[in-house]
Each structure stands twice: as C-alpha cells, then as structure tokens.
Design an enzyme around this catalytic site. Structure first.
Site, PDB file in Angstrom:
ATOM      1  N   ASN A 119       0.817  -1.147  -0.125  1.00  0.00           N
ATOM      2  CA  ASN A 119      -0.071   0.052   0.000  1.00  0.00           C
ATOM      3  C   ASN A 119       0.874   1.134   0.005  1.00  0.00           C
ATOM      4  O   ASN A 119       2.099   1.327   0.588  1.00  0.00           O
ATOM      5  CB  ASN A 119      -0.731  -0.019   1.154  1.00  0.00           C
ATOM      6  CG  ASN A 119      -1.782   1.104   1.180  1.00  0.00           C
ATOM      7  OD1 ASN A 119      -2.520   1.433   0.278  1.00  0.00           O
ATOM      8  ND2 ASN A 119      -1.982   1.700   2.435  1.00  0.00           N
ATOM      9  N   HIS A 121       0.653   5.452   1.501  1.00  0.00           N
ATOM     10  CA  HIS A 121      -0.311   6.089   2.183  1.00  0.00           C
ATOM     11  C   HIS A 121       0.592   7.597   2.344  1.00  0.00           C
ATOM     12  O   HIS A 121       1.702   7.769   2.268  1.00  0.00           O
ATOM     13  CB  HIS A 121      -0.223   5.544   3.643  1.00  0.00           C
ATOM     14  CG  HIS A 121      -0.996   6.466   4.770  1.00  0.00           C
ATOM     15  ND1 HIS A 121      -2.586   6.384   4.370  1.00  0.00           N
ATOM     16  CD2 HIS A 121      -0.922   7.115   5.505  1.00  0.00           C
ATOM     17  CE1 HIS A 121      -3.100   7.066   5.317  1.00  0.00           C
ATOM     18  NE2 HIS A 121      -1.957   7.789   6.111  1.00  0.00           N
ATOM     19  N   SER A 148       4.350   7.045   2.462  1.00  0.00           N
ATOM     20  CA  SER A 148       5.047   5.916   2.951  1.00  0.00           C
ATOM     21  C   SER A 148       4.708   4.594   2.125  1.00  0.00           C
ATOM     22  O   SER A 148       3.321   4.670   1.774  1.00  0.00           O
ATOM     23  CB  SER A 148       4.749   5.368   4.382  1.00  0.00           C
ATOM     24  OG  SER A 148       4.965   6.521   5.263  1.00  0.00           O
ATOM     25  N   ASP A 157      -3.239   0.647   8.026  1.00  0.00           N
ATOM     26  CA  ASP A 157      -1.933   1.852   7.676  1.00  0.00           C
ATOM     27  C   ASP A 157      -0.914   1.126   8.883  1.00  0.00           C
ATOM     28  O   ASP A 157      -0.035   2.377   8.970  1.00  0.00           O
ATOM     29  CB  ASP A 157      -2.474   3.196   7.863  1.00  0.00           C
ATOM     30  CG  ASP A 157      -3.393   3.619   6.774  1.00  0.00           C
ATOM     31  OD1 ASP A 157      -3.659   2.982   5.735  1.00  0.00           O
ATOM     32  OD2 ASP A 157      -4.117   4.489   7.060  1.00  0.00           O
TER      33      ASP A 157
HETATM   34  C1  GAR Z   1      -2.473   8.767  -3.286  1.00  0.00           C
HETATM   35  O1  GAR Z   1      -2.116   9.927  -2.794  1.00  0.00           O
HETATM   36  C2  GAR Z   1      -2.544   7.763  -2.097  1.00  0.00           C
HETATM   37  O2  GAR Z   1      -1.167   8.106  -1.340  1.00  0.00           O
HETATM   38  C3  GAR Z   1      -3.769   7.731  -1.592  1.00  0.00           C
HETATM   39  O3  GAR Z   1      -4.803   7.993  -2.413  1.00  0.00           O
HETATM   40  C4  GAR Z   1      -4.079   8.581  -3.456  1.00  0.00           C
HETATM   41  C5  GAR Z   1      -4.434   8.028  -4.549  1.00  0.00           C
HETATM   42  O4  GAR Z   1      -4.059   8.745  -5.823  1.00  0.00           O
HETATM   43  N1  GAR Z   1      -3.979   6.739  -0.673  1.00  0.00           N
HETATM   44  C6  GAR Z   1      -4.558   6.564   0.537  1.00  0.00           C
HETATM   45  O5  GAR Z   1      -5.206   7.833   0.862  1.00  0.00           O
HETATM   46  C7  GAR Z   1      -5.017   5.334   1.320  1.00  0.00           C
HETATM   47  N2  GAR Z   1      -5.148   5.321   2.540  1.00  0.00           N
HETATM   48  P1  GAR Z   1      -3.994   8.229  -7.452  1.00  0.00           P
HETATM   49  O6  GAR Z   1      -5.332   7.642  -7.615  1.00  0.00           O
HETATM   50  O7  GAR Z   1      -3.663   9.356  -8.103  1.00  0.00           O
HETATM   51  O8  GAR Z   1      -3.041   7.230  -7.357  1.00  0.00           O
END
Ligand code: GAR
Length: 227
Positions: A119, A121, A148, A157
């Site tokens: 994942n 985060h 991370s 997480d």
């Molecule tokens: C990313 O910033 C990722 O870190 C976050 O969602 C976004 C997805 O962006 N993930 C979380 O918050 C998970 N808890 P993307 O769809 O453009 O890759």
C-alpha cells in the site's frame, strides 16, 4: 538489451480514483525500468478515472462496484471481498498493489495475500494514519509531510514501512498543493519498492521484511540515491 533473468512480476493494481500511482508504475513497466507487468486493474468505483485510463492502454480493467454489495444501508464486506479475491486470483499476481484503494480490508483478506499486498499512504507513517492526511498535517502546523510504502497487515496503515519520502510543508500551502507535492514523491517511491521486490532484494519472510539479506528494522528514506 539482454532479457531479464527473472520473469516479470505480475501486478494486480487496486484503485478507487484517479490512478496516478498506477500510471507511474505502468510507465516504468513500459519503459523497462521495472521488471513487472500490470496484468489487471480493479476498481471498487466503476467511474474511477484510472480504470478508463488502463482500458485505453490495453491493460485489462475491471470494476467490482462496492455499491452492489450494499443492501438496506448495510455493506456485505464478506461478499465484496469474495468477489474481489476471485478477480485478483484470476490475474495470478505476484503482488497486489493498493494504489489509492480506499477500502478497509478484513484480516482474513489480508492474511490470504500476506507478504504480497503493498500500500501507499500519504503520510510519514506511523504519523497520520487514516483519511484526510494533508488537511490534518496543515491543521497541526507540521513542517514535514510525506508518503510511505508499506506491506499491508490487518492493522489499518500499520504494516511495516519499507520506504518513505519527505516533503516540506511550505507557507501558503493548502491541501491541494501539499497533496500534489506528496504525490510527486509517491510516483517515485512506489515503483522503487516494486523494483526491489522484482530484483529479489526485498522480501517478506514469515512476517519479517528483509532487505539485502538483513531484517529491515526501520523504514528506508528516499533520496535520489535510493536505487
Ligand atoms: C494517493 O495519494 C495515495 O497515497 C492515497 O490516495 C491517493 C491516490 O491517488 N491513498 C490513501 O489515502 C490510502 N489510505 P492516485 O489515485 O492518483 O494514485
């Protein structure tokens, strides 16, 4: 260029939205930097932009709409996860990449894919688990933020972090500007961790993260030399 010695890692990528991390990973697969192949993209939201993008690239893309598993306001997580697992398994992945997949997964689901679930985060874990990290970082007046990449365990997480990238919080930042700065780093560190796994430098051995033959006791910090 000589053929890689090891077969490309098969990646199944799970998304809920835009899919910019998916795109960054797929780009490195396509240009040969990453010895991996995105064999399937799955979204829990049929309208996820990344799903259409994947299909346009010729990457198999499938929606498993979470809404279809909701009746009378109750979400049937077990049925959703069963459908999700069936789709994942059909892709025969080496790794399952959570890339903005905004669902909490049950302990049973996580155990099924132990050591193969990654994942990303948007925080410097263990700080700021959960949602709205950019807003919370700004509200707290932090000077540093980041992202991370971690192996997924049953604790939300909470799995072992492999690699982190830090960014400064700048005067005048809002959540959008901060998110954009963090995402630039996400697009570097997520492919990097997958690369280490593809190179067999990074392994999950019975719950222990091993890097270059040594237990990884602390997250690695991204620098331009982190390759
Ligand atoms: C990313 O910033 C990722 O870190 C976050 O969602 C976004 C997805 O962006 N993930 C979380 O918050 C998970 N808890 P993307 O769809 O453009 O890759």
């Amino acid at each position: 260029m000589s053929a890689p010695a090891v077969a490309p890692l098969r990646l199944v990528v799970l998304i809920s939205g835009r899919g910019s991390n998916l795109m960054a990973i797929a780009a490195q697969c396509a240009n040969g930097q990453l010895n991996a192949r995105t064999v399937l993209v799955i979204a829990d939201q049929p309208e996820a932009a990344g799903l259409g993008w994947a299909a346009a690239q010729g990457i198999p893309a499938q929606a498993i709409a979470a809404t279809q598993f909701r009746a009378d306001g109750v979400f049937d997580r077990a049925a959703f996860e069963q459908a999700l697992a069936s789709a994942i398994d059909a892709g025969q992945p080496d790794l399952i990449i959570l890339a903005g997949f905004m669902r909490v997964l049950s302990a049973g689901f996580v155990a099924r894919y132990a050591g193969r679930l990654l994942n990303i985060h948007p925080s410097l874990l263990p700080a700021y688990k959960g949602l709205h990290t950019h807003e919370r970082v700004l509200a707290a007046g932090e000077l540093q933020h980041g992202a991370s990449v971690h192996f997924v365990t049953a604790e939300l997480d909470g799995g072992p972090v492999v690699l982190q990238a830090s960014v400064p919080v700048l005067p005048g930042d809002d959540a959008a500007s901060l998110a954009a700065r963090v995402q630039t780093q996400e697009h570097l560190i997520y492919p990097q961790v997958i690369h280490w796994i593809a190179e067999q430098r990074l392994q999950w051995l019975q719950g222990l993260v091993v890097m270059d033959g040594q237990p990884l006791l602390m997250p690695l910090q991204w620098t331009t030399e982190s390759t």
